[in-house]
Scaffold this active site. Structure first.
Site, PDB file in Angstrom:
ATOM      1  N   LYS A  89       0.854  -1.218  -0.096  1.00 30.18           N
ATOM      2  CA  LYS A  89      -0.005   0.144   0.109  1.00 30.18           C
ATOM      3  C   LYS A  89       0.963   1.267  -0.099  1.00 30.18           C
ATOM      4  O   LYS A  89       2.005   1.062   0.570  1.00 30.18           O
ATOM      5  CB  LYS A  89      -0.986   0.093   1.286  1.00 30.18           C
ATOM      6  CG  LYS A  89      -2.124   0.958   1.328  1.00 30.18           C
ATOM      7  CD  LYS A  89      -3.405   0.244   0.644  1.00 30.18           C
ATOM      8  CE  LYS A  89      -4.326   0.878   0.496  1.00 30.18           C
ATOM      9  NZ  LYS A  89      -5.616   0.343   0.259  1.00 30.18           N
ATOM     10  N   GLY A 189     -24.766   3.701   4.224  1.00 29.90           N
ATOM     11  CA  GLY A 189     -23.836   4.021   3.238  1.00 29.90           C
ATOM     12  C   GLY A 189     -24.060   3.560   1.817  1.00 29.90           C
ATOM     13  O   GLY A 189     -23.919   2.527   1.386  1.00 29.90           O
ATOM     14  N   GLY A 191     -23.350   4.664  -1.202  1.00 31.65           N
ATOM     15  CA  GLY A 191     -22.115   5.156  -2.172  1.00 31.65           C
ATOM     16  C   GLY A 191     -21.957   4.306  -3.345  1.00 31.65           C
ATOM     17  O   GLY A 191     -23.031   3.506  -3.786  1.00 31.65           O
ATOM     18  N   VAL A 193     -20.433   1.489  -3.789  1.00 29.69           N
ATOM     19  CA  VAL A 193     -20.606  -0.012  -3.417  1.00 29.69           C
ATOM     20  C   VAL A 193     -22.142  -0.217  -2.866  1.00 29.69           C
ATOM     21  O   VAL A 193     -22.647  -1.108  -3.428  1.00 29.69           O
ATOM     22  CB  VAL A 193     -19.671  -0.522  -2.677  1.00 29.69           C
ATOM     23  CG1 VAL A 193     -19.760  -2.220  -2.354  1.00 29.69           C
ATOM     24  CG2 VAL A 193     -18.154  -0.330  -2.923  1.00 29.69           C
ATOM     25  N   TYR A 195     -24.883   1.365  -3.154  1.00 31.89           N
ATOM     26  CA  TYR A 195     -25.697   1.436  -4.123  1.00 31.89           C
ATOM     27  C   TYR A 195     -25.933   0.003  -5.012  1.00 31.89           C
ATOM     28  O   TYR A 195     -27.091  -0.175  -5.128  1.00 31.89           O
ATOM     29  CB  TYR A 195     -25.854   2.666  -5.288  1.00 31.89           C
ATOM     30  CG  TYR A 195     -26.423   2.615  -6.403  1.00 31.89           C
ATOM     31  CD1 TYR A 195     -27.882   3.060  -5.972  1.00 31.89           C
ATOM     32  CD2 TYR A 195     -26.138   2.239  -7.427  1.00 31.89           C
ATOM     33  CE1 TYR A 195     -28.688   3.117  -7.161  1.00 31.89           C
ATOM     34  CE2 TYR A 195     -27.004   2.186  -8.644  1.00 31.89           C
ATOM     35  CZ  TYR A 195     -28.321   2.654  -8.456  1.00 31.89           C
ATOM     36  OH  TYR A 195     -29.088   2.727  -9.558  1.00 31.89           O
TER      37      TYR A 195
HETATM   38  P1  NAD Z   1     -18.162   5.969  -1.240  1.00 34.87           P
HETATM   39  O1  NAD Z   1     -17.445   7.197  -0.734  1.00 34.87           O
HETATM   40  O2  NAD Z   1     -18.629   6.055  -2.715  1.00 34.87           O
HETATM   41  O3  NAD Z   1     -19.425   5.734  -0.292  1.00 34.87           O
HETATM   42  C1  NAD Z   1     -19.463   5.922   1.129  1.00 34.87           C
HETATM   43  C2  NAD Z   1     -20.947   6.325   1.441  1.00 34.87           C
HETATM   44  O4  NAD Z   1     -21.205   6.351   2.754  1.00 34.87           O
HETATM   45  C3  NAD Z   1     -21.248   7.667   0.860  1.00 34.87           C
HETATM   46  O5  NAD Z   1     -22.416   7.892   0.185  1.00 34.87           O
HETATM   47  C4  NAD Z   1     -21.219   8.562   2.318  1.00 34.87           C
HETATM   48  O6  NAD Z   1     -22.117   9.554   2.220  1.00 34.87           O
HETATM   49  C5  NAD Z   1     -21.654   7.622   3.229  1.00 34.87           C
HETATM   50  N1  NAD Z   1     -21.592   7.540   4.640  1.00 34.87           N
HETATM   51  C6  NAD Z   1     -20.150   8.085   5.096  1.00 34.87           C
HETATM   52  N2  NAD Z   1     -20.450   8.453   6.553  1.00 34.87           N
HETATM   53  C7  NAD Z   1     -21.558   7.679   6.786  1.00 34.87           C
HETATM   54  C8  NAD Z   1     -22.468   7.542   7.970  1.00 34.87           C
HETATM   55  N3  NAD Z   1     -21.904   7.973   9.250  1.00 34.87           N
HETATM   56  N4  NAD Z   1     -23.697   6.900   7.958  1.00 34.87           N
HETATM   57  C9  NAD Z   1     -24.184   6.617   6.705  1.00 34.87           C
HETATM   58  N5  NAD Z   1     -23.525   7.004   5.570  1.00 34.87           N
HETATM   59  C10 NAD Z   1     -22.468   7.330   5.768  1.00 34.87           C
HETATM   60  O7  NAD Z   1     -17.324   4.726  -1.098  1.00 34.87           O
HETATM   61  P2  NAD Z   1     -17.468   3.313  -1.603  1.00 34.87           P
HETATM   62  O8  NAD Z   1     -16.477   3.221  -2.737  1.00 34.87           O
HETATM   63  O9  NAD Z   1     -18.782   2.907  -1.939  1.00 34.87           O
HETATM   64  O10 NAD Z   1     -16.987   2.347  -0.423  1.00 34.87           O
HETATM   65  C11 NAD Z   1     -17.425   2.049   0.721  1.00 34.87           C
HETATM   66  C12 NAD Z   1     -16.828   1.325   1.671  1.00 34.87           C
HETATM   67  O11 NAD Z   1     -16.175   0.036   1.021  1.00 34.87           O
HETATM   68  C13 NAD Z   1     -15.573   2.188   2.185  1.00 34.87           C
HETATM   69  O12 NAD Z   1     -15.071   1.799   3.367  1.00 34.87           O
HETATM   70  C14 NAD Z   1     -14.467   1.243   1.211  1.00 34.87           C
HETATM   71  O13 NAD Z   1     -12.970   1.552   1.640  1.00 34.87           O
HETATM   72  C15 NAD Z   1     -14.894   0.062   1.048  1.00 34.87           C
HETATM   73  N6  NAD Z   1     -14.454  -0.628  -0.050  1.00 34.87           N
HETATM   74  C16 NAD Z   1     -14.686   0.086  -1.271  1.00 34.87           C
HETATM   75  C17 NAD Z   1     -14.267  -0.881  -2.427  1.00 34.87           C
HETATM   76  C18 NAD Z   1     -14.549  -0.207  -3.942  1.00 34.87           C
HETATM   77  O14 NAD Z   1     -14.323  -1.001  -4.918  1.00 34.87           O
HETATM   78  N7  NAD Z   1     -14.952   0.906  -3.853  1.00 34.87           N
HETATM   79  C19 NAD Z   1     -13.403  -2.139  -2.542  1.00 34.87           C
HETATM   80  C20 NAD Z   1     -13.155  -2.335  -0.980  1.00 34.87           C
HETATM   81  C21 NAD Z   1     -13.539  -1.879   0.126  1.00 34.87           C
END
Ligand code: NAD
Length: 357
Positions: A89, A189, A191, A193, A195
């Site tokens: 990382k 959340g 976001g 993922v 959605y």
């Molecule tokens: P993202 O930023 O698109 O979505 C996160 C969502 O969580 C946002 O809509 C945000 O408004 C919401 N949020 C933040 N704090 C909150 C709270 N207290 N209560 C409710 N909602 C809240 O991120 P993502 O890409 O969807 O990733 C989500 C999680 O999955 C993260 O922890 C990320 O590290 C993990 N992850 C993502 C991926 C990927 O492919 N994107 C891969 C592995 C792990």
């Protein structure tokens, strides 16, 4: 450009997060203002693959702790995902809104290039496909750049698919049912993922409860999936079968676990347990926890199917589907040994790394 190797920095070996990391490189470029750290934890399964986080750390030791922890987690995640990549990382110390420049990512790319392929960089919190494109001008050892260059693009849909597979395994193991019709799932959340996960769950007939700090995100889930919107922290205490944390880390802790009524926790967020003991607390309450890094590995699996000849999506999805079997194996072993699933996953990852090294 100067780079300082591990043995020049006492703070690394002394850090509680240090876990026999192979190499830690401090990268500084005065011209662009780059200050970054690359940590290679374990390459016994292959070159270290892991994202580059850009974050305004308060101190250097905070950045060191983060990169050491995150790189070890990548070794475990990649091993259990059965990838031929090790764990690494990187972190760039800076504000992703203010401090980005082409020169900064070019300088960072040259440091990655200097490692000769021992570390492969990709996107993470604070970095984007556009940043990877800039890094790519200096090194071949980068993944997740723009899809028009043959990359896999946004990993979130594949991550969501993997979470869905892990969640299904948990439902089968705990609730003894293969279908999700009428299953009640609280998703925190909505976001990238969250959605996509809601979409899979809705198509499978689940009933959704959703929360997000952004009103537009939950409004969309309500409109498209008939989800019920829940305010903030109330999401923990809903009368549901599954709680799916898909926001930030450390949501599972001594304040939230006692509020859970779900029998299963299965979500995408990284580092869901605030402390290792929280895994034992979930087990003690008979809540089946699908370990985060096991079921959210779809994104990194997706990356591994980037090829010179182009991205192979069907193979990436088929590989991601194996999260179902791996999850069942972890749940079964946890039950037999009477131990938390989080401990079993760590043990299995260490066994796989040990078997190779
Ligand atoms: P993202 O930023 O698109 O979505 C996160 C969502 O969580 C946002 O809509 C945000 O408004 C919401 N949020 C933040 N704090 C909150 C709270 N207290 N209560 C409710 N909602 C809240 O991120 P993502 O890409 O969807 O990733 C989500 C999680 O999955 C993260 O922890 C990320 O590290 C993990 N992850 C993502 C991926 C990927 O492919 N994107 C891969 C592995 C792990």
């Amino acid at each position: 450009m100067t780079s300082v190797k591990t043995n020049d920095s006492g703070a690394v070996f002394a850090s509680p997060a240090f876990d026999r990391h192979e190499e830690v490189i401090f990268c500084a470029d005065a011209k662009s203002g780059l200050r970054a750290i690359i940590a290679i934890h374990d390459t016994s399964l292959g070159p270290a693959l892991g994202g580059c986080r850009m974050w305004p750390y308060d101190s250097e030791s905070e950045a060191i702790t983060d990169v050491l922890r995150l790189s070890r987690a990548m070794s475990y995640k990649n091993a259990l995902a059965q990838l031929s990549t090790g764990g690494g990382k990187s972190v760039i110390i800076g504000d992703s809104e203010r401090d980005k420049s082409e020169a900064l990512f070019h300088a960072f790319g040259r440091f990655v290039e200097n490692l000769g392929g021992r570390y492969i960089v990709a996107e993470d919190v604070g970095t984007t496909v556009a940043d990877m494109n800039q890094i790519r001008s200096q090194t071949r050892h980068v993944m997740g750049f723009s899809a028009r260059h043959g990359s896999s693009g946004d990993p979130s849909p594949v991550t969501a698919y993997g979470v869905f597979c892990g969640l299904r395994a948990a439902v089968e193991f705990r609730l003894g049912r293969a279908d999700l019709e009428g299953l009640r799932v609280a998703v925190q959340g909505i976001g990238h993922v969250g959605y996509q996960l809601c979409k899979y769950l809705h198509e499978a007939g689940a009933k959704l409860l959703v929360s997000d700090i952004h009103g537009a995100a939950v409004a969309r889930a309500e409109a498209e999936f008939g989800a019920r919107i829940v305010a903030g922290e109330d999401i923990y205490s809903q009368d549901v079968d599954v709680f799916a944390p898909c926001a930030l880390g450390a949501e599972l802790n001594s304040r939230t676990i006692p509020r859970l009524r779900a029998q299963i926790v299965a979500g995408a967020a990284n580092n869901q347990l605030e402390r290792a003991e929280d895994g034992a607390e979930l087990a003690a309450r008979n809540i089946l926890y699908a370990p985060d890094y096991v079921i959210n590995a779809g994104g990194v699996i997706n990356l591994s199917y980037e090829r010179e000849s182009g991205y192979e999506r069907d193979r990436a999805m088929a590989h991601t589907a194996r999260i179902y079997e791996i999850s069942l194996e972890i749940f079964g072993r946890a039950k037999r040994e009477g131990r938390p699933t989080s401990d079993i996953a760590d043990d299995m990852a260490r066994e796989m790394l040990g078997a190779k090294s």
